[in-house]
Design a protein around this motif. Structure first.
Motif, short mmCIF file in Angstrom:
data_model
loop_
_atom_site.label_atom_id
_atom_site.label_comp_id
_atom_site.label_asym_id
_atom_site.label_seq_id
_atom_site.Cartn_x
_atom_site.Cartn_y
_atom_site.Cartn_z
N ASP A 91 0.82 -1.21 0.00
CA ASP A 91 0.00 0.00 0.00
C ASP A 91 0.85 1.26 0.00
O ASP A 91 0.36 2.35 -0.29
CB ASP A 91 -0.92 0.02 1.22
CG ASP A 91 -2.01 -1.03 1.14
OD1 ASP A 91 -2.39 -1.41 0.01
OD2 ASP A 91 -2.48 -1.49 2.20
N ASP A 118 -0.33 12.36 1.28
CA ASP A 118 -0.04 11.45 0.17
C ASP A 118 1.42 11.06 0.12
O ASP A 118 1.76 10.00 -0.43
CB ASP A 118 -0.42 12.11 -1.17
CG ASP A 118 -1.91 12.10 -1.43
OD1 ASP A 118 -2.60 11.20 -0.92
OD2 ASP A 118 -2.40 13.00 -2.14
N ARG A 167 1.92 6.90 -0.95
CA ARG A 167 0.82 5.95 -1.01
C ARG A 167 0.69 5.40 -2.43
O ARG A 167 0.88 6.12 -3.41
CB ARG A 167 -0.49 6.62 -0.60
CG ARG A 167 -0.49 7.14 0.82
CD ARG A 167 -1.84 7.72 1.22
NE ARG A 167 -1.76 8.27 2.57
CZ ARG A 167 -1.84 7.52 3.67
NH1 ARG A 167 -2.04 6.22 3.56
NH2 ARG A 167 -1.73 8.08 4.86
N ARG A 168 0.32 4.12 -2.53
CA ARG A 168 0.11 3.54 -3.85
C ARG A 168 -1.00 4.28 -4.60
O ARG A 168 -0.96 4.41 -5.81
CB ARG A 168 -0.22 2.04 -3.74
CG ARG A 168 -0.49 1.38 -5.10
CD ARG A 168 -0.39 -0.13 -5.02
NE ARG A 168 0.96 -0.54 -4.69
CZ ARG A 168 1.96 -0.64 -5.58
NH1 ARG A 168 1.74 -0.33 -6.85
NH2 ARG A 168 3.14 -1.05 -5.21
N SER A 169 -1.99 4.78 -3.86
CA SER A 169 -3.07 5.53 -4.51
C SER A 169 -2.55 6.77 -5.22
O SER A 169 -3.07 7.16 -6.27
CB SER A 169 -4.13 5.91 -3.47
OG SER A 169 -3.55 6.68 -2.41
N LEU A 170 -1.51 7.40 -4.68
CA LEU A 170 -0.89 8.54 -5.36
C LEU A 170 -0.24 8.10 -6.65
O LEU A 170 -0.40 8.75 -7.70
CB LEU A 170 0.14 9.21 -4.45
CG LEU A 170 1.02 10.29 -5.10
CD1 LEU A 170 0.18 11.48 -5.54
CD2 LEU A 170 2.13 10.73 -4.16
N GLU A 172 -0.96 5.52 -8.53
CA GLU A 172 -1.98 5.16 -9.52
C GLU A 172 -2.61 6.41 -10.13
O GLU A 172 -2.92 6.44 -11.33
CB GLU A 172 -3.04 4.27 -8.88
CG GLU A 172 -2.53 2.92 -8.39
CD GLU A 172 -2.01 2.02 -9.50
OE1 GLU A 172 -2.27 2.30 -10.69
OE2 GLU A 172 -1.32 1.03 -9.18
N ALA A 173 -2.81 7.45 -9.32
CA ALA A 173 -3.38 8.68 -9.84
C ALA A 173 -2.40 9.44 -10.73
O ALA A 173 -2.81 10.18 -11.63
CB ALA A 173 -3.83 9.58 -8.69
#
Length: 321
Positions: A91, A118, A167-170, A172-173
């Motif tokens: 993550d 982030d 963060r992995r979400s950063l 990916e975005a």
């Protein structure tokens, strides 16, 4: 009732290597020695011609936390880091260069401070090719940004990939990474445009400077030629355009881009300065005084604009009057 022990989140360390055999063993040892952290090392060899791949496979054979991949041809750091990050399962993601040395508590400390941000990043200590410290840090050369200040990051980046946890979400975005900007710079800008970034004022990386290093951070440069001021401004314009394409609903991005376009075409720079000034409120307490930081960025843009305009042919200057 028995309490369940807390398990730290998995951090994917994305390590990209190209002909890094000279320093790679020391760096791998420091990565595997991270304290109080669950890690995996995604090691990507970018078509090295030395023994780098063999060194990586040696570590993978003795430690299951190491996974080794390779590029069929040399792709360079931008594409290689994007691929390595995509192969991770954690993550959180930490970027690693092949020739640095990490403090054993680097990831533990960055995980402790990231909170809802982030991205978290730390300071780094310069060392030479032999590992001897220079007595200086990156923070001696740069003002370390904090908060939700994307335009501040567009102007001047202080976030090095080797010092960052995100963060992995950063990631990916932020993908695919645009061509206009280095991958770590782009990730910092996206973090500053999202939930922000936080800086930890501790040197948790020994950052090796030597003739074979990819980046020139920490080296003194000569005075740029006049036409390079225009190139500096055009690069910032390209970065803002890339950010606007990704965040089309954000009115701030459109306003910044329009203000910079006006300044580059010979119009008044004051709308751009007003956007810089607005971001001073996003700087958290304890950082450099926000007003002084905004003024410093204003002056930098003034110098760049004046020198870029002075370098244009007379006909071009007359056309915008």
């Amino acid at each position: 009732m028995l309490s369940v022990p807390h398990s730290p989140p998995l951090v994917s360390i994305a390590l990209c290597v190209h002909n890094g055999g000279g320093y790679l063993r020391e760096q791998m040892e420091s990565l595997l020695a991270q304290s109080e952290s669950r890690i995996e090392i995604v090691a990507l060899d970018d078509a090295s011609t030395d023994r780098s791949a063999a060194v990586l496979h040696e570590f993978a054979a003795r430690d299951p936390r190491v996974r080794v991949f390779g590029n069929a041809r040399n792709l360079g750091p931008q594409c290689s880091f994007e691929r390595a990050m995509s192969l991770g399962r954690g993550d959180f993601i930490a970027l690693s260069d092949q020739d640095d040395i990490w403090h054993p508590q680097k990831l533990e400390k960055l995980l402790a401070v990231i909170g809802d941000h982030d991205l978290a990043y730390c300071d780094s200590q310069y060392i030479d090719a032999d590992g001897a410290p220079s007595g200086r840090r990156i923070s001696d050369d740069l003002d370390m940004a904090r908060g939700q200040v994307p335009l501040r990051l567009v102007c001047s980046n202080s976030v090095s990939g080797h010092a960052a946890l995100l963060r992995r979400s950063l990631f990916e975005a932020a993908r695919p990474f645009p061509d206009e900007v280095f991958h770590d710079w782009w990730l910092a800008i996206r973090a500053a445009a999202g939930n922000g970034l936080i800086y930890l004022d501790e040197p948790l990386v020994r950052f090796r400077r030597h003739d074979g290093a990819i980046t020139g951070l920490g080296r003194r440069r000569g005075r740029p030629l006049p036409d390079r001021h225009r190139a500096w401004l055009e690069q910032r314009r390209s970065i803002l355009a890339a950010l606007h394409r990704r965040l089309r609903d954000d009115a701030d991005q459109a306003r910044w881009l329009g203000a910079l376009d006006d300044a580059l075409s010979g119009g008044s720079p004051w709308p751009l300065f007003r956007e810089l000034w607005r971001e001073r409120e996003a700087a958290p307490p304890g950082s450099r005084p926000a007003m002084l930081d905004a003024l410093r960025l204003h002056l930098r843009f003034v110098r760049k604009l004046r020198r870029a305009r002075a370098a244009r042919p007379p006909a071009a200057r007359d056309a915008v009057r």
